[in-house]
Design a protein around this motif. Structure first.
Motif, PDB file in Angstrom:
ATOM      1  N   PRO A 636       0.821  -1.212   0.000  1.00 37.64           N
ATOM      2  CA  PRO A 636       0.000   0.000   0.000  1.00 37.64           C
ATOM      3  C   PRO A 636       0.855   1.262   0.000  1.00 37.64           C
ATOM      4  N   ILE A 637       0.411   2.293  -0.721  1.00 37.15           N
ATOM      5  CA  ILE A 637       0.972   3.641  -0.685  1.00 37.15           C
ATOM      6  C   ILE A 637      -0.088   4.524  -0.022  1.00 37.15           C
ATOM      7  N   VAL A 638       0.297   5.156   1.113  1.00 35.15           N
ATOM      8  CA  VAL A 638      -0.678   5.820   1.985  1.00 35.15           C
ATOM      9  C   VAL A 638      -0.413   7.329   1.987  1.00 35.15           C
ATOM     10  N   SER A 639      -1.487   8.077   1.948  1.00 34.22           N
ATOM     11  CA  SER A 639      -1.375   9.540   2.070  1.00 34.22           C
ATOM     12  C   SER A 639      -1.007   9.874   3.516  1.00 34.22           C
ATOM     13  N   GLU A 649       2.121  -0.292  -4.816  1.00 37.67           N
ATOM     14  CA  GLU A 649       3.296  -0.551  -5.657  1.00 37.67           C
ATOM     15  C   GLU A 649       3.336  -2.051  -5.947  1.00 37.67           C
ATOM     16  N   ALA A 650       3.397  -2.417  -7.224  1.00 35.93           N
ATOM     17  CA  ALA A 650       3.444  -3.836  -7.626  1.00 35.93           C
ATOM     18  C   ALA A 650       4.874  -4.341  -7.493  1.00 35.93           C
ATOM     19  N   SER A 708       1.737   1.618  -9.027  1.00 37.11           N
ATOM     20  CA  SER A 708       3.130   1.935  -9.365  1.00 37.11           C
ATOM     21  C   SER A 708       3.851   0.664  -9.791  1.00 37.11           C
ATOM     22  N   VAL A 709       4.556   0.746 -10.909  1.00 38.02           N
ATOM     23  CA  VAL A 709       5.279  -0.405 -11.446  1.00 38.02           C
ATOM     24  C   VAL A 709       6.701   0.037 -11.791  1.00 38.02           C
ATOM     25  N   MET A 740       1.562   4.649 -12.685  1.00 38.89           N
ATOM     26  CA  MET A 740       2.781   5.401 -12.392  1.00 38.89           C
ATOM     27  C   MET A 740       3.968   4.464 -12.617  1.00 38.89           C
ATOM     28  N   LEU A 741       4.911   4.886 -13.449  1.00 39.89           N
ATOM     29  CA  LEU A 741       6.106   4.097 -13.734  1.00 39.89           C
ATOM     30  C   LEU A 741       7.257   4.627 -12.896  1.00 39.89           C
TER      31      LEU A 741
END
Length: 872
Positions: A636-639, A649-650, A708-709, A740-741
């Motif tokens: 997880p990417i958290v604010s 993010e994968a 995100s990858v 998002m790369l």
């Protein structure tokens, strides 16, 4: 070969070939006719059997249906036993193969007529009049009861399979084949429930059909001279056969006769047994044969024609009709014709031989004289001449012979001179071949043996070591550490001079029985033959290293170099191939380079094990995509403003079938080295986009914004990068704004302007871009603002030291401030503690990810976090 033979044999062969071809074509046409006749006969016989069996097994079905209908419409009544039994008595006389025919009621009453072993008819009854016992009465020729012959107090028709199966099916059905006690053979029953006009079940009627007449019918068929046929169930058990063999086995236990079904594979008839064996080997099971087929196989090298035809019935019977006809039944007349043809051929051959002998004698006499004269010329008597009368062609030949003898005398002197010149040319050619042979096995630049010479020498040494116990030798693999720098700075000419000087030093460091070779470029190998121990090999290597430390002078300029050296002893592993020794020495050399160069390493079992493990892991990697072993985990990417989940993010994981879940640090470097990183990277990108699209469709009201990858350096440098990403977005249906790369600093900086052009194309597509692990690589701050980057990701190595190192705090603050000045957001990786979270929030860091929030999760566990909000 004598001339007479040469004249006679072709003539005889022509006659023999003509007659033999005639015989061959006759045989082939005969075989074609056999195949056509066999096919036609098999079709006719099989069709006839199928029609007969179909009509035969319909008898009990029709009788059962007729009786059930008669009860249903009231023509027959279970309440009138005598009328019912009289009806059954007449039916069983009309349909001889049936025995018994019965009615059984839901109250357990049964009325049946059966045929006893002596052919007489019996009435069996169980009702209130018999006290609910099962009575068997013998009848006279009019169907009247004569006497009671048997009483069974335990029989209840409602427990019998034919009754229960019919009630369960609710329609006409057939039982399996069984050995019936009142007949000497196999039988099956057609059984059907019957109902009154209101649809209430009244009972079950059945008719049992004896199958012994099927075997009699098959036996009566004429199938060629010795053809056979048999019928089997899908289970492989015989139903009927044209042989004298019974399809069941009788035995006696405790004085009681019992019977057991006979399987076709266990048949005592050889043709039946071998045919069944062939069919099972081809189809594995008779149930796999669903259509008519014509096959061929051999018994004792004799061809057999086989016809298969499935037979099914509406009541559930599934049989297979098999017809086998030997080819020999059709070949008798053809073989007789062949013998006659062979006799004609032999007669023609004898006649042709006699004519040829007479003709050859007339032709060969003058030729023999010419032959004798030629032999004399061959012995040096060049003055031989011949006179021939008769055949014009031979006269011309004699004249030519005489002219040749004269010319030979003139040419002999010239021949001697030409021979002398030829010997001189041969000697010169031998010298050239010797030089070519030397060039083929030696390096043209240094004069050292080349790879081919070295491998051949190593092969002989390895064979010698296998024959002599305690024989020890070593292979040394040497790679110059700074040759590329020397070659690039001083030029290739100086580089060649440098390699020649190195080769001379290597020659000086080894013994007379050792072999030094140049494999190519700056790689050299040395075979240390017949050493006493490893110390002796190490001494030679140390001597080489000492020699290489001395400066080399190239046209007045001093040059220094070192070498990385690997040593492989013949005793380390039980070697079979010379290539394996060279490979292990090469492995040890690369180990020396990895440990700092300018040193040597001795190959050991651990290196061998590591090399095998690495090779196995690489082989497994190449099959991982095909086997769907790669998985994506999602962190997880958290604010950090409100604790809301904004994306994932994968992260790539490998679920190995034997080693379990493998960490990326263990296999990603190998994926990059093997060149598979591009294929694996595109797979991960496609899977991440597909999963993100699935989540967004299923959770339209949640706050999930980005997936995100990571893009590898090799992926980023692919010429078709933009097309591939576009195709993935199109095929998965994911909006470009949701992707998002993440690209490393080195990938961007190494590619310069080309990288900036690619990034602009990606941003134009709507894709967000992030610099991954910012601060661990090298970045040109003066150019950072020119790249269309949306997010900087602070590497976990900085975040993990927030609690311990004040300098890291300043670095993080500087990175966040820089990003904000450039209009970029910041994501911190590796957030694990409340203190780290608080510090990052105070610096207005937008997002974070790490174990404080969650470990990477599989897609199932990740779904549970969608819409979740952390308390921060």
């Amino acid at each position: 070969m004598p001339l007479r033979v040469a004249l006679v044999v072709p003539f005889v062969l022509q006659i023999s070939a003509a007659v033999g071809l005639t015989a061959f074509l006759s045989l082939k046409n005969g075989q074609k006719a056999v195949n056509e006749v066999a096919t036609q006969m098999r079709d006719e016989v099989t069709t006839r059997i199928h029609q007969h069996v179909t009509d035969y097994i319909k008898i009990p079905q029709l009788v059962t249906q007729l009786n059930a209908k008669s009860v249903h419409i009231g023509e027959l009544s279970l309440k009138d036993p005598k009328s019912l039994e009289h009806h059954l008595w007449h039916q069983i006389q009309l349909f001889k193969p049936l025995s018994p025919i019965a009615f059984a009621s839901t109250q357990g009453e049964i009325h049946s007529v059966d045929r006893l072993n002596d052919g007489s008819l019996a009435i069996r009854r169980r009702d209130q009049s018999t006290g609910n016992n099962y009575y068997t009465y013998k009848t006279d020729y009019k169907g009247n009861i004569v006497k009671l012959i048997q009483v069974n107090k335990t029989f209840d028709p409602r427990t019998r399979p034919w009754y229960t199966n019919a009630v369960k099916a609710g329609k006409l059905t057939c039982t399996g084949i069984y050995s019936y006690f009142s007949s000497s053979g196999l039988a099956f029953s057609a059984t059907q429930p019957f109902y009154d006009r209101t649809g209430t079940l009244l009972g079950v009627t059945n008719a049992t059909l004896s199958l012994s007449q099927l075997s009699e019918f098959l036996h009566s068929l004429k199938i060629g001279r010795s053809g056979k046929t048999f019928i089997v169930e899908h289970s492989g058990e015989l139903v009927a056969t044209s042989t004298a063999e019974q399809p069941f086995i009788l035995s006696y236990q405790g004085g009681k006769k019992t019977s057991k079904r006979l399987r076709a594979i266990a048949s005592s008839d050889r043709i039946t047994h071998l045919t069944t064996q062939y069919l099972l080997s081809k189809f594995d099971n008779f149930s796999n044969i669903s259509s008519s087929q014509q096959l061929e196989f051999e018994i004792d090298h004799k061809r057999q024609f086989v016809q298969l035809m499935p037979l099914t019935a509406d009541c559930g019977l599934n049989w297979l009709i098999i017809v086998v006809v030997p080819e020999a039944d059709f070949m008798e007349h053809i073989e007789a014709n062949t013998r006659t043809t062979m006799l004609l051929c032999l007669g023609s051959l004898i006649l042709a031989t006699a004519i040829g002998v007479i003709t050859s004698h007339w032709i060969t006499q003058p030729i023999l004289r010419l032959s004798f004269a030629s032999k004399e010329i061959a012995n040096g008597k060049l003055d031989q001449t011949v006179t021939v009368e008769g055949i014009k062609e031979l006269r011309v030949l004699a004249q030519a012979h005489n002219q040749m003898a004269t010319q030979l005398q003139d040419s002999f002197a010239g021949l001697l001179e030409a021979n002398r010149q030829l010997e001189a040319e041969i000697n010169e050619r031998k010298q050239v071949e010797e030089q070519l042979r030397h060039n083929a096995f030696h390096d043209a630049l240094t004069g050292l043996p080349n790879r081919a010479f070295f491998m051949e020498r190593l092969k002989h040494t390895l064979e010698r070591a296998k024959q002599q116990k305690n024989y020890l030798f070593a292979v040394v693999f040497l790679d110059l550490d700074r040759f590329k720098v020397i070659n690039d700075s001083l030029g290739h000419l100086k580089g060649d001079q440098f390699l020649i000087a190195i080769a001379n030093r290597l020659r000086a460091c080894i013994g007379s029985t050792d072999t030094a070779a140049r494999l190519g470029g700056d790689e050299f190998t040395i075979l240390l033959d017949e050493i006493q121990n490893v110390s002796e090999a190490i001494k030679v290597v140390e001597r080489i290293q000492q020699e290489l430390t001395l400066p080399l002078e190239l046209d007045g300029q001093e040059v220094f170099t070192t070498a990385s050296i690997g040593i492989a002893l013949s005793s380390t592993v039980d070697y079979d191939q010379p290539e394996n020794l060279l490979r292990d020495a090469d492995t040890a050399m690369y180990r020396a380079k990895a440990l700092g160069k300018a040193r040597y390493e001795l190959f050991n079992q651990e290196m061998y094990t590591n090399a095998l493990a690495r090779l196995q892991l690489e082989n497994d990697l190449r099959r991982a995509i095909e086997r769907h072993e790669f998985q994506l985990y999602y962190q997880p990417i958290v604010s950090l403003t409100n604790g809301r989940l904004i994306g994932f993010e994968a992260l790539l994981r490998w679920q190995h079938p034997e080693r379990g879940l493998i960490s990326p640090t263990d296999f990603i470097p190998l994926v990059e080295e093997s060149g598979m990183i591009v294929e694996v990277g595109y797979w991960a990108l496609h899977e991440a986009c597909r999963q993100m699209q699935s989540w967004q469709v299923r959770h339209r009201t949640n706050s999930l914004e980005k997936i995100s990858v990571n893009l590898s350096v090799k992926q980023f440098s692919q010429p078709d990068l933009i097309e591939q990403i576009g195709e993935i977005l199109h095929s998965t249906g994911l909006d470009a704004g949701s992707l998002m790369l993440e690209i490393t600093e080195s990938a961007i900086m190494e590619n310069g302007d080309e990288a900036n052009a690619e990034l602009l194309k990606l941003r134009k597509m709507g894709i967000e871009l992030s610099i991954d692990d910012f601060g661990t690589g090298y970045s040109s701050l003066s150019r950072l603002h020119s790249f269309p980057i949306s997010v900087l990701k602070i590497d976990r190595s900085f975040v993990s030291l927030i609690d311990a190192n004040g300098k890291n705090l300043e670095i993080i603050e500087t990175i966040i401030t820089l990003a904000h000045k450039l209009g970029m957001d910041v994501t911190a990786e590796g957030v694990e503690t409340k203190e780290q979270l608080a510090f990052l929030r105070n610096l207005n860091c937008e997002c974070g990810q790490g174990y404080f929030f969650s470990r990477p999760l599989d897609n199932t566990a990740a779904v549970a976090l969608i819409g979740y909000c952390w308390r921060i």
